[in-house]
Write an enzyme that holds these catalytic residues in place. Sequence first.
Site, PDB file in Angstrom:
ATOM      1  CB  CYS A 118      -7.498 -41.422  -9.303  1.00  0.00           C
ATOM      2  SG  CYS A 118      -8.960 -41.433 -10.370  1.00  0.00           S
ATOM      3  CB  CYS A 141      -5.108 -41.688 -13.814  1.00  0.00           C
ATOM      4  SG  CYS A 141      -6.531 -40.814 -13.126  1.00  0.00           S
ATOM      5  CG  HIS A 181     -11.344 -41.822 -13.364  1.00  0.00           C
ATOM      6  ND1 HIS A 181      -9.980 -41.860 -13.573  1.00  0.00           N
ATOM      7  CD2 HIS A 181     -11.874 -41.344 -14.503  1.00  0.00           C
ATOM      8  CE1 HIS A 181      -9.715 -41.418 -14.784  1.00  0.00           C
ATOM      9  NE2 HIS A 181     -10.851 -41.090 -15.370  1.00  0.00           N
ATOM     10  CD  GLU A 196      -9.150 -44.892  -9.331  1.00  0.00           C
ATOM     11  OE1 GLU A 196     -10.167 -44.851 -10.067  1.00  0.00           O
ATOM     12  OE2 GLU A 196      -8.007 -45.038  -9.788  1.00  0.00           O
TER      13      GLU A 196
END
Length: 160
Positions: free
Chosen positions: A91, A88, A58, A60
């Site tokens: 993260c 999410c 991801h 992040e």
Amino acid sequence: MQKYTPDIDEKFMEIALKEARKALSYGDVPIGAVVTLNNMLISKAHNQVERKKNSLMHAEMIAIEKAISKISYKHLIDCNIYITLEPCSMCAGSIILSRIKKVVFGASDPKAGAAGSIYNILNDSRLNHRCEIVSGVLMKDCSSLLSGFFKELRSKKTKC
């Protein structure tokens, strides 16, 4: 809730949006993230889940890893992160563990958001760190980029 600082928050969200657009080139969900320290960019990233065939990639997570590497310390104390989509739970957990001070995001995520939509990991009093949160920065731009991606994806599936 942290105070919204338009000039700074929008400047870094624009950079996160540029990162998000990079993910489109290989069919990844267009999400970008930027980490700053003292209003200076220290890392930026975009989703690479599809490109790297790795569900941990991801935006992040990549931006946090780059920032930690750059400052050579495991915690990102006094750093801010700008993300085009509400983080999410994975993260958000990484944001907490890395001790990021402020989280700024554009679009809310009613299906997986962990900064207030379905969970609020970033401000859970049971954890040893909490973040300042600013939401809705350049929300229309962030949302339209995501909705356009998913609309095109659905269109491709119906043509098969």
